[in-house]
Scaffold this motif. Structure first.
Motif, short mmCIF file in Angstrom:
data_model
loop_
_atom_site.label_atom_id
_atom_site.label_comp_id
_atom_site.label_asym_id
_atom_site.label_seq_id
_atom_site.Cartn_x
_atom_site.Cartn_y
_atom_site.Cartn_z
N THR A 108 0.75 -1.31 0.19
CA THR A 108 0.12 0.13 -0.06
C THR A 108 0.84 1.26 0.09
O THR A 108 0.51 2.43 -0.69
N THR A 109 1.82 1.43 0.81
CA THR A 109 2.87 2.42 0.72
C THR A 109 3.41 2.89 -0.58
O THR A 109 3.16 4.01 -0.97
N PRO A 110 4.07 1.91 -1.28
CA PRO A 110 4.47 2.62 -2.59
C PRO A 110 3.54 2.80 -3.64
O PRO A 110 3.64 3.89 -4.36
N PHE A 111 2.42 2.05 -3.49
CA PHE A 111 1.38 2.36 -4.59
C PHE A 111 0.91 3.75 -4.34
O PHE A 111 0.50 4.38 -5.18
N ARG A 112 0.32 4.05 -2.77
CA ARG A 112 -0.12 5.33 -2.81
C ARG A 112 1.04 6.50 -3.12
O ARG A 112 0.63 7.79 -3.44
N LEU A 285 -2.49 -4.72 -9.50
CA LEU A 285 -1.86 -6.10 -9.85
C LEU A 285 -0.34 -5.74 -10.33
O LEU A 285 0.54 -6.58 -10.14
N SER A 286 0.07 -4.77 -10.90
CA SER A 286 1.09 -4.29 -11.50
C SER A 286 2.31 -3.99 -10.38
O SER A 286 3.47 -4.27 -10.69
N GLU A 287 1.74 -3.35 -9.19
CA GLU A 287 2.59 -3.03 -8.14
C GLU A 287 2.78 -4.37 -7.43
O GLU A 287 3.92 -4.45 -6.96
N VAL A 288 2.05 -5.22 -7.46
CA VAL A 288 2.22 -6.51 -6.86
C VAL A 288 3.21 -7.42 -7.46
O VAL A 288 4.18 -8.12 -6.90
N MET A 289 3.12 -7.14 -8.63
CA MET A 289 4.24 -8.01 -9.76
C MET A 289 5.58 -7.37 -9.39
O MET A 289 6.57 -7.89 -9.38
N THR A 290 5.78 -6.04 -8.98
CA THR A 290 6.90 -5.48 -8.57
C THR A 290 7.61 -5.94 -7.35
O THR A 290 8.61 -6.28 -7.23
#
Length: 299
Positions: A108-112, A285-290
């Motif tokens: 959640t932190t890098p996504f936001r 989903l893109s963030e999770v792959m990273t």
């Protein structure tokens, strides 16, 4: 019709006309009229009639599946148009198994930071509840086990593997060991998650494979409760090492690998299998792959 379908979904979820109307912010007569209009449009009875809500008819159950799909598509369309006008914004609803909650900030932190217009709702749920909420479109994504029990029709992205350790205080049985077996930990009084949690079913399975039976002297559906008891120095537990490390146990608490077998189970993110995904879910989903790549590189 979409508004009426959303009313119908709310009624099916609440199982009560009054509560559903309250959830929707409308009056009960308005809800009843909308359901009747939907029945007239479709030419079938959706709700069993009586003095109170008595469930859906077989046709109502079929329509509910379509209603969730159509409402989900409508939501995806609205999100895509909003993203096209204003950039990515909105709320992402995530449900995670208790043992995975500690890693959620790494997602959640890098996504936001990339998408400051996005907010999150994070719930702690059992693996069964995660899949149920996902199937009912009550959440956007879940974090759960991927390789232990059936997942159904979802898209999944592996994140990390849980490896199990005996978490115990110095002076307790086996606290001076470099490793301990599943057969040995079966003889200890343990504090564990409740049997409705998949983590507990995994532990019970491995203990059973070793010929033992887990006999917890304390059960809870809260990891905080388990950690607080371990910190007293009087209780032991079986936990994934990555979870135990996030709570920063002091020196008297030891994490001892459990072997024979050296078991591990895969944890990852799941989302409803659909094309296209909403812009929020696609970005997640893109963030999770990273993040999955970062976990793999760290191993």
């Amino acid at each position: 019709m979409i508004d009426k379908l959303e009313f119908f979904i709310a009624l099916a979820k609440a199982q009560h006309f009054g509560r559903a109307a309250e959830d929707l912010g409308i009056t009960q007569p308005t809800l009843s009229a909308a359901i009747k209009q939907l029945e007239d449009q479709l030419g079938v009875m959706l709700v069993k009639r009586g003095s109170r809500f008595q469930g859906l008819t077989p046709e109502g159950e079929q329509v509910l599946v379509w209603a969730r799909r159509i409402a989900g598509d409508a939501r995806a369309m609205r999100e895509e148009m909003r993203a096209a006008r204003h950039g990515l914004s909105g709320r992402i609803r995530i449900a995670a198994i208790p043992t995975a909650l500690a890693m959620v900030p790494r997602l959640t932190t890098p996504f936001r930071e990339k998408h400051p217009g996005v907010s999150f709702s994070v719930l702690s749920r059992t693996s069964i509840e995660v899949l149920s909420l996902l199937g009912n479109f009550d959440i956007d994504a879940g974090i759960t086990y991927l390789d232990n029990e059936p997942l159904g029709n979802v898209v999944s992205v592996p994140l990390y593997s849980e490896r199990y350790h005996l978490i115990t205080a110095a002076g307790n049985p086996y606290s001076d060991r470099q490793k301990v077996t599943w057969a040995e930990v079966a003889n200890l009084p343990l504090c564990l998650l409740t049997p409705d949690m998949q983590n507990r079913r995994i532990i019970d399975h491995h203990v059973g494979e070793a010929g033992g039976v887990a006999r917890p002297t304390l059960e809870s559906n809260s990891m905080i409760v388990l950690f607080s008891h371990i910190r007293t120095g009087k209780w032991s537990s079986i936990m994934p090492l990555n979870l135990a490390e996030t709570f920063g146990f002091s020196e008297p608490i030891r994490a001892i690998p459990i072997v024979e077998p050296d078991a591990s189970h895969l944890v990852g993110l799941v989302a409803t299998r659909r094309e296209p995904h909403t812009p929020l879910v696609a970005a997640l989903l893109s963030e999770v792959m990273t993040l999955a790549g970062d976990f793999a590189a760290a191993r």
